[in-house]
Design a protein around this motif. Structure first.
Motif, PDB file in Angstrom:
ATOM      1  N   UNK A 472      43.860  38.835   5.475  1.00 37.17           N
ATOM      2  CA  UNK A 472      42.416  38.623   5.555  1.00 37.17           C
ATOM      3  C   UNK A 472      41.910  38.795   6.986  1.00 37.17           C
ATOM      4  N   UNK A 473      42.669  38.285   7.961  1.00 34.88           N
ATOM      5  CA  UNK A 473      42.252  38.408   9.363  1.00 34.88           C
ATOM      6  C   UNK A 473      42.202  39.873   9.782  1.00 34.88           C
ATOM      7  N   UNK A 474      43.256  40.626   9.461  1.00 38.77           N
ATOM      8  CA  UNK A 474      43.311  42.041   9.830  1.00 38.77           C
ATOM      9  C   UNK A 474      42.212  42.821   9.106  1.00 38.77           C
ATOM     10  N   UNK A 475      42.052  42.579   7.814  1.00 34.86           N
ATOM     11  CA  UNK A 475      41.033  43.296   7.038  1.00 34.86           C
ATOM     12  C   UNK A 475      39.643  43.011   7.576  1.00 34.86           C
ATOM     13  N   UNK A 476      39.387  41.791   7.995  1.00 37.97           N
ATOM     14  CA  UNK A 476      38.064  41.439   8.507  1.00 37.97           C
ATOM     15  C   UNK A 476      37.746  42.221   9.774  1.00 37.97           C
ATOM     16  N   UNK A 477      38.733  42.381  10.657  1.00 35.86           N
ATOM     17  CA  UNK A 477      38.509  43.107  11.902  1.00 35.86           C
ATOM     18  C   UNK A 477      38.365  44.610  11.644  1.00 35.86           C
ATOM     19  N   UNK A 478      39.208  45.147  10.774  1.00 40.11           N
ATOM     20  CA  UNK A 478      39.231  46.599  10.564  1.00 40.11           C
ATOM     21  C   UNK A 478      38.198  47.076   9.543  1.00 40.11           C
ATOM     22  N   UNK A 479      37.569  46.132   8.845  1.00 36.24           N
ATOM     23  CA  UNK A 479      36.576  46.527   7.869  1.00 36.24           C
ATOM     24  C   UNK A 479      37.159  47.177   6.635  1.00 36.24           C
ATOM     25  N   UNK A 480      38.364  46.736   6.247  1.00 28.49           N
ATOM     26  CA  UNK A 480      39.014  47.257   5.047  1.00 28.49           C
ATOM     27  C   UNK A 480      39.252  46.100   4.089  1.00 28.49           C
ATOM     28  N   UNK A 481      39.810  46.390   2.936  1.00 26.84           N
ATOM     29  CA  UNK A 481      40.179  45.345   1.995  1.00 26.84           C
ATOM     30  C   UNK A 481      41.543  44.772   2.369  1.00 26.84           C
ATOM     31  N   UNK A 482      41.770  43.458   2.152  1.00 23.57           N
ATOM     32  CA  UNK A 482      43.108  42.906   2.393  1.00 23.57           C
ATOM     33  C   UNK A 482      44.198  43.612   1.597  1.00 23.57           C
ATOM     34  N   UNK A 483      43.839  44.241   0.489  1.00 23.59           N
ATOM     35  CA  UNK A 483      44.826  44.985  -0.295  1.00 23.59           C
ATOM     36  C   UNK A 483      45.393  46.178   0.473  1.00 23.59           C
ATOM     37  N   UNK A 484      44.689  46.591   1.531  1.00 20.87           N
ATOM     38  CA  UNK A 484      45.161  47.720   2.350  1.00 20.87           C
ATOM     39  C   UNK A 484      46.153  47.286   3.422  1.00 20.87           C
ATOM     40  N   UNK A 485      46.417  45.982   3.520  1.00 21.55           N
ATOM     41  CA  UNK A 485      47.221  45.447   4.620  1.00 21.55           C
ATOM     42  C   UNK A 485      48.505  44.837   4.081  1.00 21.55           C
ATOM     43  N   UNK A 486      49.641  45.337   4.549  1.00 21.27           N
ATOM     44  CA  UNK A 486      50.947  44.746   4.241  1.00 21.27           C
ATOM     45  C   UNK A 486      51.351  43.863   5.414  1.00 21.27           C
ATOM     46  N   UNK A 487      51.874  42.690   5.118  1.00 22.51           N
ATOM     47  CA  UNK A 487      52.200  41.717   6.161  1.00 22.51           C
ATOM     48  C   UNK A 487      53.680  41.379   6.116  1.00 22.51           C
ATOM     49  N   UNK A 488      54.324  41.419   7.271  1.00 23.78           N
ATOM     50  CA  UNK A 488      55.721  41.041   7.388  1.00 23.78           C
ATOM     51  C   UNK A 488      55.894  39.902   8.375  1.00 23.78           C
ATOM     52  N   UNK A 489      56.901  39.064   8.135  1.00 24.07           N
ATOM     53  CA  UNK A 489      57.198  37.967   9.054  1.00 24.07           C
ATOM     54  C   UNK A 489      58.642  37.548   8.869  1.00 24.07           C
ATOM     55  N   UNK A 490      59.147  36.805   9.831  1.00 22.75           N
ATOM     56  CA  UNK A 490      60.454  36.194   9.679  1.00 22.75           C
ATOM     57  C   UNK A 490      61.649  37.059  10.012  1.00 22.75           C
ATOM     58  N   UNK A 491      61.445  38.252  10.585  1.00 19.62           N
ATOM     59  CA  UNK A 491      62.559  39.144  10.914  1.00 19.62           C
ATOM     60  C   UNK A 491      62.473  39.490  12.395  1.00 19.62           C
ATOM     61  N   UNK A 492      63.501  39.133  13.155  1.00 15.59           N
ATOM     62  CA  UNK A 492      63.469  39.364  14.598  1.00 15.59           C
ATOM     63  C   UNK A 492      63.553  40.840  14.949  1.00 15.59           C
ATOM     64  N   UNK A 493      63.856  41.692  13.962  1.00 17.55           N
ATOM     65  CA  UNK A 493      63.881  43.136  14.226  1.00 17.55           C
ATOM     66  C   UNK A 493      62.485  43.733  14.271  1.00 17.55           C
ATOM     67  N   UNK A 494      61.496  43.012  13.763  1.00 25.15           N
ATOM     68  CA  UNK A 494      60.144  43.560  13.678  1.00 25.15           C
ATOM     69  C   UNK A 494      59.363  43.419  14.982  1.00 25.15           C
TER      70      UNK A 494
END
Length: 728
Positions: A472-494
């Motif tokens: 939601x945060x990314x979509x709000x800034x970029x003016x897109x739908x949250x469905x367009x944003x994939x979110x990753x977390x929890x991996x130190x390789x990222x």
């Protein structure tokens, strides 16, 4: 865009959690679900005494057991590095853990030897044949002063009121127990951990094993709850990683519930006492408090967070001109103590709120009015009397809203009528403030060649809905739908680095980092396309009069323009606040408590997703209720754990929840971060316990004014109600 052509704002939208469908279908991926080819298992021989010298340890028979690949004692590990401890209170005593006990044991459940075998059953069978003798030694009990907060002139009050609160030890009790799987990858390690802090876990494992941190990858997959109990690395995690390197095999360990009760970190356990000076008009002139913390047998990374938080929060939301707070701590031969949902905030709130109620009773003032006449003005951020920077919060408005929403005057009248009819009923209030994380967090937002936005956060997730909020945060800034944003977390390789999810910091600080990365990416794309700004939608953007899809835009961008990495460092700490009222009834014959009603006004600042906030408030409420009414980890005089199973440790059940709960929001944006967000994950453990305890104390006031212990069980309440009758 909406139907009018205006960009839709995704901030504040109540979007369902995108994480839930897979979990509800049983398609989650937890550490226990991961099974590399050739995976073997480790189990531990644990100490059965709290303090002693190891006089005999013979593992020869265990090494000969079927399926056993290796047996390790401390002598087999060589010299290892130390686990890190955060020096939040400089000069305070610290004791990093031993991976396996070296010559002596310091608590029941401490790992002494580790058996690696081809199956868990084989490893457990081999543990049983290890010969161990321990000579008991005297337990540690001493505490020493570690910190002090002072502010204002000395005071000679007209009258004083004192209170004491002993907080029972509690178990974080996540649904998923601790788990770790380490597998060799080339010259390095890939480690799957049920953790709140994968980057900290990576750094600790690298330090302990003497490896370059770039050679260690830590992944936190789905994590089934944490509540502070997975905030730090444990001896078992380090042993799993060591064995994987030594045997060049994937090695897994998953704790049993018994392991969790004995050897996982515990929370609370503080003793707090304080006194208020009061003048003839009911104004508080001074606060003197002392908080004593039992640290257990070794100090996890955040061991001193509860003590520091409790000391610096006082005097809470009140304008008290003279404050002295002393904090003492000491090691003991019990399980290690660490942060648990709230981490010192509940202890501070409980003490000041009990004192406020007792002061109101002594001064003959209604408890709501007592709080009103002693409020500090939090509408402008600034330092407390003890020098702590406090964020914005309208405490008077919170009390006003609580009074109206609760129908406070009517409830007091009803209470008087019910008491005349012989019922034991009480009303309790709480007003609280809570710091919500300090420091920095990282984020990366990219536009993929396929035209999707990929966001990575240095924070992690264990049930909060992190992916949904970040999208939601990314979509709000970029003016897109949250469905367009994939979110990753929890991996130190990222990402190169990160902090994780703890201290209610992930939205305020992690979300601010995500917003900053999205802003940077939007600017990079605009610059690369030669426009001042982008007119965007879910499908793409308008560029020089033409609408290009996001994959077309990605094809036009140089690689460097498609990714933005940002680290956000908070100049100040966000502070949330709120007010709550509980109504309780106690059965005279059994002491059983019914929480009839709970009204709660919370200020979490700018809210990204109200559904996520509500989930956090409900979860914290349940755990806060458990701390007041039922949960207690107990040791006997010999240091043996008496509450080592769910037969003895009482977590709240569905029928223990309040009959009615009304959650309301009265947000004031934080002045500490660009999102205006404050924390919410720990609020229930801060707001609910003092409100319920004050209600219980109010209920028994016709019988006794004795301070109730925690937890206030039905037996405790029955004895309090019947103490006068027994005495006569």
């Amino acid at each position: 865009m909406d139907g009018t052509g205006k960009q839709t704002s995704w901030m504040g939208q109540a979007m369902p959690r995108r994480e839930d469908p897979a979990l509800l279908r049983g398609q989650g991926r937890f550490v226990e679900d991961i099974a590399p080819k050739g995976c073997v298992f480790v189990e531990f021989l644990r100490s059965t005494v709290p303090s002693g010298t190891i006089t005999a340890l013979d593992a020869a028979d265990a090494r000969d057991c079927e399926g056993v690949l290796a047996v390790y004692t401390a002598d087999d590990l060589g010299e290892l590095g130390q686990s890190a401890v955060n020096a939040l209170i400089p000069g305070a005593p610290m004791r990093p853990f031993d991976v396996l006990a070296r010559g002596a044991v310091t608590h029941v459940g401490q790992p002494i030897a580790a058996v690696v075998a081809t199956s868990r059953d084989a490893a457990r069978d081999a543990v049983e044949v290890i010969w161990l003798e321990i000579e008991d030694t005297e337990a540690e009990t001493a505490t020493t002063p570690v910190a002090q907060w002072r502010g204002g002139p000395a005071d000679t009050p007209a009258m004083t009121i004192a209170s004491r609160v002993d907080h029972a030890r509690v178990a974080p009790f996540a649904m998923e127990p601790r788990a770790c799987l380490a597998e060799p990858v080339g010259d390095g390690l890939r480690v799957w951990m049920a953790t709140q802090t994968p980057f900290r876990g990576r750094d600790d494992l690298a330090r302990i094993l003497g490896m370059d941190r770039a050679a260690v990858q830590v992944i936190a997959p789905d994590v089934g709850g944490a509540f502070g109990g997975k905030a730090s690395i444990y001896p078992e995690d380090a042993m799993v990683a060591f064995a994987a390197r030594d045997l060049n095999l994937p090695v897994k360990w998953t704790a049993s519930r018994s392991d969790e009760f004995m050897a996982a970190t515990q929370g609370r356990g503080a003793q707090s006492q304080g006194s208020l000076g009061i003048d003839a008009d009911g104004r508080i002139t001074s606060l003197t408090a002392r908080m004593t913390y039992d640290l257990g047998s070794w100090t996890p990374y955040s061991a001193y967070a509860p003590a520091r938080n409790a000391g610096r929060i006082l005097p809470g939301p009140y304008a008290i001109p003279s404050v002295t707070v002393d904090v003492a701590a000491g090691l003991s031969n019990t399980a290690p103590m660490n942060i648990y949902r709230g981490a010192g905030r509940p202890e501070a709130a409980m003490l000041i709120e009990r004192l406020m109620d007792k002061a109101a009773h002594k001064a003959g003032i209604d408890p709501l009015d007592m709080r009103r006449r002693n409020l500090r003005d939090g509408r402008v951020p600034g330092p407390s009397v003890a020098g702590e920077w406090i964020d914005t919060g309208d405490y008077a408005a919170l009390l006003d809203a609580l009074e109206i929403r609760a129908g406070y005057a009517t409830r007091r009248a009803d209470q008087a009528q019910r008491r005349r009819a012989g019922e034991v009923v009480g009303l309790g209030l709480s007003l609280y403030i809570e710091p919500c994380g300090q420091g920095w967090e990282t984020a990366r937002v990219s536009l993929s060649p396929q035209g999707r936005f990929i966001a990575y956060t240095g924070s992690s997730a264990q049930g909060q809905g992190r992916q949904t909020a970040c999208a939601q945060i990314v979509a709000d800034v970029l003016g897109v739908s949250p469905d367009c944003v994939d979110v990753g977390s929890g991996d130190t390789a990222d990402l190169d680095n990160g902090i994780g999810a703890l201290a209610s910091r992930s939205t305020a600080i992690g979300g601010s980092a995500m917003r900053l990365a999205a802003i940077t990416l939007r600017a990079q794309i605009a610059t690369a396309l030669g426009v001042n700004d982008l007119e965007t939608d879910a499908r793409g953007a308008c560029v020089n009069g033409s609408h290009l899809s996001w994959d077309q835009i990605a094809a036009r961008l140089p690689e460097a323009a498609r990714t933005a990495d940002e680290t956000y460092t908070a100049a100040h700490e966000a502070w949330a606040s709120g007010a709550a009222m509980a109504q309780v009834a106690i059965d005279r014959e059994t002491g059983r408590v019914t929480v009839e009603d709970l009204i709660w006004i919370d200020d979490a600042g700018t809210v990204v997703n109200p559904l996520l906030v509500q989930g956090q408030l409900w979860g914290g409420l349940a755990q806060g209720l458990g701390c007041v009414l039922s949960e207690r980890l107990a040791y006997d005089g010999d240091g043996q754990l008496l509450t080592g199973s769910l037969m003895d440790y009482a977590v709240p059940r569905a029928n223990d929840m309040p009959r009615a709960v009304a959650l309301h929001k009265l947000p004031t944006p934080s002045a500490a971060n660009p999102l205006g967000a404050k924390g919410v994950g720990e609020a229930g453990c801060i707001a609910v316990p003092p409100a319920v305890l004050n209600a219980l104390q109010d209920a028994i006031l016709p019988f006794t004014d004795t301070d109730l212990p925690l937890p206030s069980t039905s037996e405790t309440l029955w004895r309090a109600i019947n103490s006068v009758q027994e005495a006569t």
